[in-house]
Design a protein around this motif. Sequence first.
Motif, PDB file in Angstrom:
ATOM      1  N   LEU A  13       0.829  -1.203   0.000  1.00 19.70           N
ATOM      2  CA  LEU A  13       0.000   0.000   0.000  1.00 19.70           C
ATOM      3  C   LEU A  13       0.865   1.256   0.000  1.00 19.70           C
ATOM      4  CD1 LEU A  13      -2.785  -1.058   2.537  1.00 19.70           C
ATOM      5  CD2 LEU A  13      -3.036  -0.761   0.063  1.00 19.70           C
ATOM      6  N   ARG A  14       1.932   1.238   0.800  1.00 21.04           N
ATOM      7  CA  ARG A  14       2.826   2.396   0.826  1.00 21.04           C
ATOM      8  C   ARG A  14       3.528   2.566  -0.514  1.00 21.04           C
ATOM      9  NH1 ARG A  14       4.603   0.529   6.119  1.00 21.04           N
ATOM     10  NH2 ARG A  14       6.580  -0.062   5.162  1.00 21.04           N
ATOM     11  N   HIS A  15       3.850   1.428  -1.141  1.00 18.90           N
ATOM     12  CA  HIS A  15       4.485   1.469  -2.452  1.00 18.90           C
ATOM     13  C   HIS A  15       3.565   2.117  -3.482  1.00 18.90           C
ATOM     14  CE1 HIS A  15       6.690   0.127  -5.998  1.00 18.90           C
ATOM     15  NE2 HIS A  15       5.532  -0.260  -6.475  1.00 18.90           N
ATOM     16  N   GLN A  20       1.835   6.889  -6.773  1.00 13.28           N
ATOM     17  CA  GLN A  20       0.844   7.906  -7.112  1.00 13.28           C
ATOM     18  C   GLN A  20       1.298   9.298  -6.691  1.00 13.28           C
ATOM     19  OE1 GLN A  20      -3.165   6.844  -6.047  1.00 13.28           O
ATOM     20  NE2 GLN A  20      -2.926   4.740  -6.754  1.00 13.28           N
ATOM     21  N   ARG A  21       2.016   9.393  -5.578  1.00 11.74           N
ATOM     22  CA  ARG A  21       2.532  10.699  -5.162  1.00 11.74           C
ATOM     23  C   ARG A  21       3.553  11.206  -6.168  1.00 11.74           C
ATOM     24  NH1 ARG A  21       5.737  10.883   0.380  1.00 11.74           N
ATOM     25  NH2 ARG A  21       7.228   9.788  -0.954  1.00 11.74           N
ATOM     26  N   LEU A  22       4.424  10.309  -6.624  1.00  8.78           N
ATOM     27  CA  LEU A  22       5.459  10.669  -7.590  1.00  8.78           C
ATOM     28  C   LEU A  22       4.843  11.153  -8.896  1.00  8.78           C
ATOM     29  CD1 LEU A  22       8.484  10.522  -8.579  1.00  8.78           C
ATOM     30  CD2 LEU A  22       7.918   8.217  -9.349  1.00  8.78           C
ATOM     31  N   PHE A  23       3.947  10.346  -9.464  1.00  9.19           N
ATOM     32  CA  PHE A  23       3.355  10.712 -10.743  1.00  9.19           C
ATOM     33  C   PHE A  23       2.357  11.857 -10.593  1.00  9.19           C
ATOM     34  CE2 PHE A  23       5.274   6.865 -12.227  1.00  9.19           C
ATOM     35  CZ  PHE A  23       5.512   7.118 -13.569  1.00  9.19           C
ATOM     36  N   GLY A  47      -6.682   2.474 -10.389  1.00  8.67           N
ATOM     37  CA  GLY A  47      -7.352   3.663 -10.904  1.00  8.67           C
ATOM     38  C   GLY A  47      -6.827   4.973 -10.365  1.00  8.67           C
ATOM     39  N   GLY A  48      -5.867   4.918  -9.452  1.00  4.39           N
ATOM     40  CA  GLY A  48      -5.359   6.140  -8.839  1.00  4.39           C
ATOM     41  C   GLY A  48      -4.726   7.093  -9.834  1.00  4.39           C
ATOM     42  N   VAL A  49      -3.940   6.561 -10.773  1.00  6.14           N
ATOM     43  CA  VAL A  49      -3.264   7.421 -11.746  1.00  6.14           C
ATOM     44  C   VAL A  49      -4.277   8.030 -12.719  1.00  6.14           C
ATOM     45  CG1 VAL A  49      -1.568   7.459 -13.618  1.00  6.14           C
ATOM     46  CG2 VAL A  49      -1.070   6.204 -11.515  1.00  6.14           C
ATOM     47  N   ALA A  50      -5.319   7.273 -13.069  1.00  4.11           N
ATOM     48  CA  ALA A  50      -6.373   7.823 -13.932  1.00  4.11           C
ATOM     49  C   ALA A  50      -7.052   9.013 -13.256  1.00  4.11           C
ATOM     50  CB  ALA A  50      -7.394   6.739 -14.262  1.00  4.11           C
ATOM     51  N   MET A  51      -7.296   8.907 -11.952  1.00  8.34           N
ATOM     52  CA  MET A  51      -7.906  10.024 -11.225  1.00  8.34           C
ATOM     53  C   MET A  51      -6.957  11.215 -11.151  1.00  8.34           C
ATOM     54  SD  MET A  51     -10.147   8.199  -8.195  1.00  8.34           S
ATOM     55  CE  MET A  51      -8.777   7.314  -7.452  1.00  8.34           C
TER      56      MET A  51
END
Length: 313
Positions: A13-15, A20-23, A47-51
């Motif tokens: 989860l941290r990974h 997502q924080r980086l991108f 879906g995090g990067v899509a959001m």
Amino acid sequence: MERFDRQITMRALRHEFLRQRLFGAAMIEDSAIFRDANVLNIFCGDGGVAMLAIQAGARHVLAIDTVTNANMARRVIRKNGMLDRISVMGIDVRQLDLSGLRYDVLLCAWMDDMAIFQGKLSDLIVARDRFIRPGGIIYPYMIRISACAIEDGKAWEATNKWINANIGFRYLHMRELLRPVLDYLKPEQIVTSFSKIADFNLYTITLEQLNRAAFFSMVTIQEAPVHSICTSLESLVMRPGGPVALNFNHFTPDYRHTIFYLGVQLNACPGSVIVGKLTELFDWSMTRQMLKWDYEYNGRNGKFVGSGNYTVR
């Protein structure tokens, strides 16, 4: 085969949060690319990067992945109230039919896993050629792979015990079917300098170029046994001043590396050199990528030549 420990779920989860924080930070900085764009997000994960693309200004995102990942992404996106602007499909990109529709941006948030990147690169090429408009953007546009030799004795012993228990001494030729391992790395495990293996320009690479060879040279920086070759993957984006790597600490506890076990122990001494070649072979009949490491160790304590074969997909 992936090694797990008691904290694997939390680390995973941290990974994902790190990715997502980086991108996310990079995409906000590059919001001009995403503003009012139609975005195709392949290998969308949860879906995090899509959001993040929507937050960066995208008009609409089509997010695709395996059926399992797509179902998870759909739940996450629905929970965040973005299903009206993000469509999710669980489908192989090769089976995708968009009836001639072309997208402005191809988004794929690679981070750590060199093996998955190699195995999925052909899918990215297909998506680029079929679904991105002329002059469209690939984000990130380049992937850089580097490698170093590491000491990983405990894991090396555990891996060999597993091989002997599950395959047996009579079938050691099946070592070539072993997959590389995803694991976390500590800085003190690094035995050599990093060597750049390859730069993949995602605008220009072709399917025919998937069969290729790259050479490397690593200099030993400490006296220690070498059990594995460890690869790191960097994503590069284009900025007005030129290419910029999405920098972060590769040795944060939440960053996973792709580790290729050599099957032998090299007793390295400072100043020694490990040179070699990484050969990539794509088997179209079985849709899998084979990686072969050929290496030669030269030091004051002797010389050793070896190789290892790995199935990526």
